[in-house]
Design a protein around this motif. Structure first.
Motif, short mmCIF file in Angstrom:
data_model
loop_
_atom_site.label_atom_id
_atom_site.label_comp_id
_atom_site.label_asym_id
_atom_site.label_seq_id
_atom_site.Cartn_x
_atom_site.Cartn_y
_atom_site.Cartn_z
N LYS A 29 0.83 -1.21 0.00
CA LYS A 29 0.00 0.00 0.00
C LYS A 29 0.86 1.26 0.00
O LYS A 29 0.49 2.27 -0.60
N ASP A 30 1.99 1.21 0.66
CA ASP A 30 2.83 2.40 0.81
C ASP A 30 3.80 2.58 -0.35
O ASP A 30 4.46 3.61 -0.44
N ALA A 31 3.91 1.59 -1.23
CA ALA A 31 4.84 1.70 -2.35
C ALA A 31 4.36 2.77 -3.32
O ALA A 31 3.18 2.79 -3.70
N PRO A 32 5.21 3.71 -3.72
CA PRO A 32 4.80 4.74 -4.69
C PRO A 32 4.37 4.10 -6.01
O PRO A 32 5.13 3.35 -6.63
N SER A 33 3.16 4.38 -6.42
CA SER A 33 2.63 3.75 -7.63
C SER A 33 3.34 4.18 -8.89
O SER A 33 3.29 3.47 -9.91
N SER A 35 -9.69 -1.40 -2.14
CA SER A 35 -8.70 -0.35 -1.92
C SER A 35 -8.57 0.53 -3.17
O SER A 35 -8.73 0.06 -4.30
N THR A 36 -8.28 1.80 -2.94
CA THR A 36 -8.08 2.71 -4.08
C THR A 36 -6.75 2.50 -4.77
O THR A 36 -6.51 3.09 -5.82
N ASN A 37 -5.89 1.68 -4.20
CA ASN A 37 -4.60 1.36 -4.80
C ASN A 37 -4.75 0.10 -5.64
O ASN A 37 -5.12 -0.96 -5.14
N ALA A 38 -4.48 0.21 -6.94
CA ALA A 38 -4.66 -0.93 -7.84
C ALA A 38 -3.73 -2.08 -7.49
O ALA A 38 -4.10 -3.26 -7.64
N LEU A 39 -2.53 -1.77 -7.03
CA LEU A 39 -1.58 -2.83 -6.66
C LEU A 39 -2.07 -3.60 -5.44
O LEU A 39 -1.88 -4.82 -5.35
N VAL A 40 -2.70 -2.91 -4.49
CA VAL A 40 -3.25 -3.58 -3.32
C VAL A 40 -4.40 -4.50 -3.73
O VAL A 40 -4.54 -5.62 -3.22
N ARG A 41 -5.24 -4.04 -4.64
CA ARG A 41 -6.34 -4.90 -5.10
C ARG A 41 -5.80 -6.15 -5.79
O ARG A 41 -6.35 -7.24 -5.60
N PHE A 42 -4.74 -6.01 -6.55
CA PHE A 42 -4.16 -7.20 -7.16
C PHE A 42 -3.59 -8.12 -6.09
O PHE A 42 -3.70 -9.35 -6.21
N ALA A 43 -2.97 -7.55 -5.06
CA ALA A 43 -2.44 -8.38 -3.98
C ALA A 43 -3.55 -9.15 -3.28
O ALA A 43 -3.38 -10.33 -2.94
N VAL A 44 -4.69 -8.53 -3.06
CA VAL A 44 -5.82 -9.21 -2.44
C VAL A 44 -6.31 -10.34 -3.34
O VAL A 44 -6.58 -11.46 -2.86
N ARG A 45 -6.42 -10.08 -4.63
CA ARG A 45 -6.86 -11.13 -5.55
C ARG A 45 -5.87 -12.29 -5.57
O ARG A 45 -6.27 -13.47 -5.60
N HIS A 46 -4.60 -11.97 -5.54
CA HIS A 46 -3.59 -13.03 -5.53
C HIS A 46 -3.69 -13.84 -4.23
O HIS A 46 -3.61 -15.08 -4.26
N VAL A 69 2.47 -12.56 -13.14
CA VAL A 69 2.42 -11.40 -14.02
C VAL A 69 1.49 -10.37 -13.40
O VAL A 69 0.28 -10.62 -13.26
N VAL A 70 2.05 -9.24 -13.02
CA VAL A 70 1.27 -8.14 -12.46
C VAL A 70 0.88 -7.22 -13.62
O VAL A 70 1.76 -6.74 -14.35
N PRO A 71 -0.40 -6.96 -13.83
CA PRO A 71 -0.81 -6.14 -14.99
C PRO A 71 -0.28 -4.72 -14.88
O PRO A 71 0.03 -4.22 -13.79
N GLU A 72 -0.17 -4.08 -16.02
CA GLU A 72 0.33 -2.72 -16.06
C GLU A 72 -0.63 -1.76 -15.38
O GLU A 72 -1.84 -2.02 -15.26
N GLY A 73 -0.09 -0.64 -14.93
CA GLY A 73 -0.92 0.37 -14.30
C GLY A 73 -1.68 1.19 -15.33
O GLY A 73 -1.12 1.58 -16.37
#
Length: 1512
Positions: free
Chosen positions: A894-898, A966-977, A1115-1119
């Motif tokens: 969550k804290d990683a700069p997007s 979460s409003t952070n797309a990377l966090v949502r991917f982490a939850v799905r994973h 594979v993490v999708p692009e932002g």
């Protein structure tokens, strides 16, 4: 002149040793001589050839112009010297005349071969050989510094190609550019060819600088990832003397590949050419926005932030454009200015990497735009000007002063100074920085700063009224707060004084004082020296200047030496390196002295610990160590514990910093291991005095009460605080003494700094000692003393193996954390009673705390260390801290700069490793090369058969699921994973989430969508899409909340697309199908739309996470920017909806029945949107829907039918096809969407669509009219025409458009230059090749016509199409038996057979019979077949004419009979005359039909007999 090998490549440099060359060389004829003379003769031979080739190329390229001039002169004189070929019947044929104005493909191939061969021959000139001098005196220059003659030859070689036309130049250079770069990779000096072409250093007048820029820039953009490629290079022996002494190979280092360096140099040359050739701006302009976006994305990825090739390219772009007057570039960059400034400043505030921050400052201050555009951003820029002035970088200081002076000169003081004074701290820092630069000459910036302050007009004095923050002087600290040395002055009293001792000797008085120990300075020196770069000087082998070692010499001896024999560079480097070593040794001595004072060394000065890093195998030694540790813990309690604890931590920091030095590593590692053993034994022997406490000070134990870590369901509410761990209260002998846990803090700091290797080795050492001691204790308790020694030997051997192979890498590179131990499960007690585990519990808490407190750039080593500790101590022990570790992993993500790719990759990799450690990976992932997100645009999201879920606690599940929206797309991917892992790839996700349905509904459906902000809206839609995709039955589509959600969402989408209108949405910001913000009327809020969306330029690319323990590549999708992400998530949701039977079975009057037409229309409408992810998602959704529909069978009719009504599909397609009526409404997204639509519903279209598309293509043959419309971006018109042509490749029943498309392509290529864009390759040939590849028979029949085979225009086109990758079917068809015979007849048998038949047989029939005797059928060729087909068509036409004549003859006969009463009357005679004319015409038509029938019958019989003979 040489033999087979000659002087080429590596053999050239062997000329330095003539004997080696003479042995391998063979000579032609009677020529004998020294190889050096041979080389001189070869150079003398090649040099004049290179000089005169330009004239030859010029005449070859322009001969058609001279022919045209001569032809016009001959026509004026009444004669024709150059007749056209016999197959040209129309002298005004534009295709033929345009083909004669270009080089043929064969001629271009010859030029290409000369280009590549010439580059290889240039290597001969690497040696400087003067024909008038002795060759033995020649010099062999280094590759990095070519000889002047070599540079001159490269310039001359580049000038050769200036004789080519622009079109031919691009067609020669573009295909050979990869090969040229391969040669440059071997010899970087060949880059001078590009320098000559781009900068026109020879000044030949005609330059191809613009053409080469137009070739180079698209190539670099296509291969942009090559700029960031690194390769491993083994370290030099001199750099790692310590490792070589141990016999350990030093780890390799990373550096940019030769290709990356050469591409960067070429790109810099291309941008430098803008200053000399301003027209080159047009070559960069179409790619400027994309180039800037790719550089900004790439500047934060790769192993190094600085130096970074992408940042350097961006600096070059900004500097070049800002230095010149490039108005078009300013306009192109204008839409991106706000986003670039804000995001760069955000990156500036989120990193402490000083070199990276300086680059950000320079990019912001050199951003190419006008001052009027920067006015709203001056407060932000002011915050960057101040650090620029405070830096020690000369260029940056000059840039800051010039920028500030530019603002003062062009802005009114009443406008500018309030901006300065907005923040008093910024104003004070600015004025203090300017005051610092007020220095006299020779300081370079003093006069500039004085002039700037003078222009302020006294405004600078106003800052004196502000309150300024002053830093306290370091000398003001009281010495009691740090370690000090107690010193005494000995003062002896005089004999005259009364202070005499009894023995009449003067009395001695003492005066003591405290001298602070420079501990902070010592640690700082060790860190600075460890991070400082190693300076290496290149030694010239042939140089007579010798390096002078100064270690054993006095400075005066060095100064009095002859300067000609003194290598000043080596002397300076050696002096600096020796200074650093001496400072490091002195600082390390201070650290050792402080360590001895803090740890209370005994009288002998020896610490009671084992500094060698190994433990004894005897039980007595272990017991003595325990006793020694107890004695050491009972130290002097009067010493201030806080001061000593702080000092102990700084000492440990210094030891870790010293371990990064090659010369101090062994001694520092010995002390570190000794201190680690001491701390471990102290903590282990005093576990009863170390009490675990909670946040409120109450005692707790996670091992005795694991339920304390369980939390209730907080998915829809506030996350409750977790129980802390790793918090201890010291009592007993540890109270008031040094806190032993300070060592863990230093260990974590070392992992986040430059001592990663040392910290990793210490962790391995302590864990191995922990295992050995617990093994002995376990054996002692079990009473198995007989096998104690054997077990101890096995443990020691295993520890040695782990010690040797535990760490890899160097500096701050990642360590090896994949190693696991066989003792992790058998040694660690699951109840938490293992000896010494409190130390690791505290270390684990320090790791988690560091992940929360440290910035992203310092977390990499901490995360690797945490993973290492978890894998070393095993799953059973770490299960007690599962929730805390998952909480840490989620926070890191969550804290990683997007907008920083490296931060996102490291954070996500850490989360994936933590998840796989606790829960493993699904069995379905085994053997899969890549694991894509379940919400992927083109992925198949079908769920496999159900399986049992992984054991996961409720607290862990609720902690992660709470972030599903979460409003952070990377966090949502982490939850799905996470959910995919714990549910065996979503096979049992319904069981896990069945108890949280109510909470999920409250979380997702609590508010109306129109009231949510855009980030929250995207998050909610994405979460609902995942639930419907993975577990569609969890919240059924018939649920009232879900139905209301879908209805409001589709309404917002339809309003944004302009399908409907609603005044209730007037204040809601909507997003259209292209990702742009629009109002409630569907009108865009922004003005002109740039080529690249500003909010997407900092979005990261796709990330691939590779780890052996994961079992697959994640594979993490692009932002994506929020607008595009909203549309894509909406399509994900409706793709999941159309898979359900309820979607098709709902009645028309139901709510779902009302939504169904809008959902289907949305899917079709999204096909013609601009974002590629939206197009891919809509295509996959429609494929899914049509696949489900076609699988339904009716009871009466077994054939599949559509479950969607035909009227609904037509209603959805009609708005798309309406745009095809007029060519003015065409666009690239529309045409690409039509291509996908034709692929999905090819049977729904007929041939008339092809005719309409062909009419649109004819419009683009008039470039003046098309450009005047200004409907597309400049230079985009040919791409629109190419997209129209691409539709033919998917159009059904389109085999009859071969001739029309080929000729249209030729005509479009002839007017391509009129559109203003410089296309290296024709954009029409790729879609044409796809179409021709589908219709092979018609293509071969068209191009193998006799008059087309001999036409270079058709030849070149056909050969180019055959060489393309997407023409495999065409090549396969052309290589078949039928086409092979056809080619032989056309190319060989046909001409000879016709010549023989004409000589021997006077008639056609006899000639044909004569040819048939030889087995040659002249009607087998495509030309004859085409003539036969024309004859048959003529028969049909003649039949129609005959029928018409027959009707006319019947009418005239009837009219004649009606007037037969008076045969002598004039009416009868006129009717008789008409009847006779009609009768004659009818007879002639009947004869023509019979003749054609006989002719075609003979040809058909001959053709049939030929086929029969071949069959026999």
């Amino acid at each position: 002149m040489l033999g087979e090998e000659g002087i080429d490549g590596g053999e050239l440099f062997r000329v330095e040793h003539p004997s080696l060359v003479v042995e391998d060389a063979t000579f032609d004829g009677d020529y004998h001589g020294d190889p050096l003379f041979i080389l001189r003769d070869v150079q003398s031979l090649l040099h004049p050839m290179i000089l005169r080739m330009r004239n030859l190329f010029y005449y070859i390229s322009t001969y058609s112009h001279h022919i045209d001039k001569e032809k016009r002169k001959a026509n004026v004189a009444g004669e024709e010297r150059y007749p056209l070929p016999s197959f040209v019947t129309d002298r005004d044929n534009d295709e033929v005349s345009s083909a004669t104005m270009k080089l043929t493909q064969g001629e271009r191939d010859i030029v290409s071969e000369f280009l590549m061969s010439g580059i290889s021959c240039l290597k001969v000139f690497r040696m400087d050989v003067d024909p008038d001098e002795d060759p033995s005196l020649m010099k062999l220059y280094d590759k990095s510094s070519p000889s002047p003659k070599f540079r001159e030859v490269c310039d001359t070689f580049a000038v050769i190609f200036t004789g080519l036309e622009s079109h031919n130049f691009a067609r020669v250079i573009a295909p050979n550019l990869p090969k040229i770069l391969e040669e440059i990779d071997k010899d970087s000096a060949l880059i001078g060819i590009f320098s000559s072409m781009l900068l026109d250093s020879r000044g030949v007048g005609k330059s191809h600088s613009y053409d080469l820029c137009a070739v180079v820039v698209p190539y670099i953009l296509e291969n942009f990832d090559m700029l960031g490629e690194y390769e491993e290079v083994p370290c030099e022996k001199g750099d790692t003397a310590g490792d070589d002494a141990k016999g350990v190979a030093p780890p390799p280092t990373l550096r940019l590949t030769n290709r990356a360096n050469n591409l960067f140099k070429i790109f810099n040359l291309a941008f430098s050419s803008l200053m000399k050739h301003s027209k080159n701006e047009a070559a960069f302009l179409p790619h400027l926005q994309k180039l800037t976006a790719e550089c900004l994305k790439g500047s934060t990825k790769g192993p190094f932030l600085v130096p970074n090739p992408y940042s350097n390219i961006l600096r070059s772009i900004f500097r070049t454009i800002s230095a010149g007057k490039f108005e078009d570039s300013y306009k192109e960059m204008h839409p991106l200015v706000t986003t670039i400034l804000n995001e760069l400043y955000r990156m500036y505030t989120m990193t402490s990497n000083e070199p990276f921050r300086l680059i950000i400052i320079e990019l912001c201050l050199t951003l190419p735009t006008r001052l009027s555009v920067l006015l709203p951003h001056l407060p932000l820029l002011m915050k960057l000007v101040v650090p620029a002035l405070q830096s020690n970088e000369g260029d940056l200081v000059n840039l800051g002063l010039r920028t500030l002076e530019f603002w003062v000169d062009n802005l009114h003081p009443d406008f500018l100074f309030p901006i300065f004074a907005q923040q008093s701290s910024t104003l004070c820092e600015l004025m203090l920085a300017l005051t610092h630069h007020l220095q006299p000459a020779p300081y370079p910036y003093g006069l500039l700063c004085l002039r700037l302050i003078g222009k302020l007009g006294g405004k600078n004095r106003l800052f004196l009224q502000e309150i300024m923050a002053q830093n306290r002087d370091a000398n003001e600290w009281i010495t009691a707060h740090q370690l000090s040395l107690q010193c005494e002055w000995l003062c002896q009293s005089s004999p005259e004084s009364n202070e005499m001792c009894d023995d009449m000797e003067p009395k001695v008085s003492t005066s003591s004082f405290l001298l602070p120990l420079p501990l902070e300075r010592a640690v700082e020196i060790l860190r600075l020296v460890a991070t400082s770069p190693n300076i290496v000087t290149k030694k010239d082998v042939k140089s007579t200047v010798q390096s002078t070692p100064i270690i054993d010499k006095h400075c005066s001896e060095v100064l009095f030496q002859d300067s000609r024999c003194l290598d000043v560079n080596s002397l300076s480097v050696e002096l600096m390196e020796n200074t650093k070593k001496e400072q490091s040794k002195a600082a390390f001595a201070v650290i050792k002295g402080a360590l001895a004072s803090v740890l209370d060394v005994n009288d002998s000065g020896v610490l009671p610990i084992d500094c060698s890093g190994t433990c004894s195998n005897e039980e007595e030694k272990i017991e003595s160590l325990l006793e020694a540790s107890e004695d050491a813990d009972s130290g002097n309690a009067s010493v201030d514990s806080d001061v000593n604890t702080a000092a102990f931590r700084r000492i440990c920091d210094g030891l870790f910093a010293a371990a990064a030095h090659d010369g101090l590593r062994d001694e520092a590692m010995g002390l570190l291991k000794g201190v680690a053993a001491h701390v471990f034994l102290v903590v282990s022997s005093n576990e009863k005095d170390i009490i675990r406490i909670d946040s409120d000070g109450s005692t707790t134990d996670p091992f005795q009460s694991p339920d304390g870590y369980e939390s209730s369901d907080h998915i829809d509410g506030k996350i409750k605080p977790l129980k802390p761990f790793g918090c201890f209260r010291l009592s007993g002998p540890l109270n008031g003494d040094i806190n032993p846990f300070a060592f863990n803090q230093s260990l974590v700091d070392a992992l986040s700094g430059c001592s990663t290797l040392a910290a990793t080795e210490v962790i391995h050492f302590v864990i191995d000692m922990f295992r050995r001691i617990n093994t002995k204790i376990k054996e002692r308790n079990s009473g198995d003393n007989n096998n104690c020694k054997a077990a101890d030997n096995e443990v020691e051997d295993e520890a040695d193996n782990n010690k040797d192979g535990s760490v890899e890498g160097e500096g701050v590179e990642k360590m090896n954390v994949e190693e696991t131990s066989t003792y992790s499960d058998s040694v660690v007690d699951l109840n938490g009673n293992s000896y010494g585990q409190i130390l690791f519990e505290h270390l684990l808490s320090e790791f988690c705390l560091a992940c929360f407190s440290k910035e992203w750039i310092a977390r990499t080593g901490v995360m690797d260390g945490l993973i290492l500790l978890m894998r070393k101590l095993g799953l059973g022990w770490c299960k007690h801290f599962e929730v805390a570790l998952l909480h840490t992993a989620i926070f890191v993500v969550k804290d990683a700069p997007s907008h920083i790719a490296n931060a996102c990759k490291d954070a996500m990799f850490f989360f994936v490793r933590v998840t796989s450690f606790f829960y493993g990976s699904p069995a379905s992932w085994e053997g899969s090369p890549n694991i894509h997100d379940i919400l992927s645009p083109d992925g198949d999201s079908q769920i496999s058969s159900p399986a049992e879920p992984v054991s996961v606690s409720i607290a862990s599940l609720t902690l992660v699921v709470a972030e599903i929206a979460s409003t952070n797309a990377l966090v949502r991917f982490a939850v799905r994973h996470f959910l995919r892992v714990v549910s065996n790839d979503c096979t049992s996700l319904d069981k896990l989430l069945s108890g949280h349905v109510t909470s999920l509904k409250r979380l997702l459906f609590a508010k109306l969508l129109r009231t949510l902000s855009l980030p929250d809206l995207v998050a909610v839609v994405d979460a609902v899409a995942f639930i419907n995709e993975a577990v569609p039955n969890l919240i059924p589509i018939s649920d009232a909340n879900m139905m209301s959600f879908l209805g409001e969402l589709i309404k917002m989408i339809c309003i944004a697309d302009g399908e409907i209108s609603d005044k209730n949405f007037g204040s809601v910001v909507l997003i259209d199908k292209n990702g742009w913000a629009v109002d409630s009327d569907g009108e865009p809020i922004a003005g002109n739309k740039p080529l690249v969306q500003p909010s997407s330029i900092f979005q990261r690319h796709t990330i691939t996470l590779e780890d052996d323990n994961i079992g697959a590549r994640i594979v993490v999708p692009e932002g994506l920017n929020l607008g595009v992400q909203l549309r894509v998530s909406t399509l994900f949701l409706f793709r999941a909806v159309v898979r359900l039977d309820e979607f098709f079975e709902a009645g028309v009057q139901t709510q779902m029945g009302n939504l169904r037409p809008h959902i289907v229309a949305l899917l079709f409408r999204s096909l013609i949107s601009e974002p590629p992810p939206a197009v891919l998602t809509s295509t996959s959704a429609l494929k899914q829907a049509l696949k489900l529909v076609e699988g339904v069978e009716d009871a009466e009719d077994a054939s599949p039918r559509h479950r969607l009504s035909k009227e609904l599909i037509q209603a959805c397609i009609r708005p798309i096809l309406v745009n095809l009526r007029d060519h003015k409404q065409l666009s690239i997204p529309l045409l690409n969407g039509l291509t996908n639509l034709l692929t999905l519903l090819s049977s729904w279209f007929n041939k008339s669509l092809g005719d309409k598309l062909l009419d649109h293509l004819q419009r683009f043959l008039e470039p003046e009219k098309i450009v005047a419309l200004k409907l597309w971006r400049a230079g985009e018109e040919p791409l629109v025409a190419a997209a129209v042509m691409n539709l033919f490749s998917v159009l059904p029943q389109a085999s009859n458009f071969v001739e029309a498309l080929v000729k249209t392509t030729i005509r479009l290529e002839s007017v391509l230059s009129a559109y203003g864009a410089n296309y290296v390759c024709s954009p029409f040939r790729e879609p044409l090749s796809r179409y021709l590849n589908r219709h092979c028979a018609g293509t071969v029949g068209f191009f193998l016509e006799e008059h087309r085979l001999s036409n270079p225009m058709y030849n070149d086109l056909f050969f180019d199409i055959l060489h393309r990758d997407d023409s495999r079917s065409l090549r396969h068809y052309l290589g078949g038996k039928e086409c092979t015979v056809m080619l032989l007849n056309v190319c060989f048998e046909r001409p000879l057979a016709i010549i023989r038949s004409e000589k021997q047989s006077p008639t056609t029939k006899a000639g044909s019979a004569h040819l048939n005797t030889y087995g040659i059928n002249q009607w087998y060729s495509p030309t004859a077949q085409r003539k036969l087909e024309i004859a048959r068509q003529s028969i049909e036409m003649k039949k129609k004419i005959l029928s018409a004549k027959q009707q006319e003859e019947a009418k005239s006969k009837k009219a004649l009979q009606s007037k037969a009463g008076d045969k002598k009357s004039s009416d009868y005679q006129a009717a008789l005359k008409v009847h006779q004319g009609v009768r004659d015409a009818y007879e002639r038509a009947q004869k023509e039909v019979e003749d054609l029938r006989v002719l075609t019958r003979d040809k058909s019989l001959q053709h049939s007999s030929r086929i029969a003979n071949n069959a026999r």
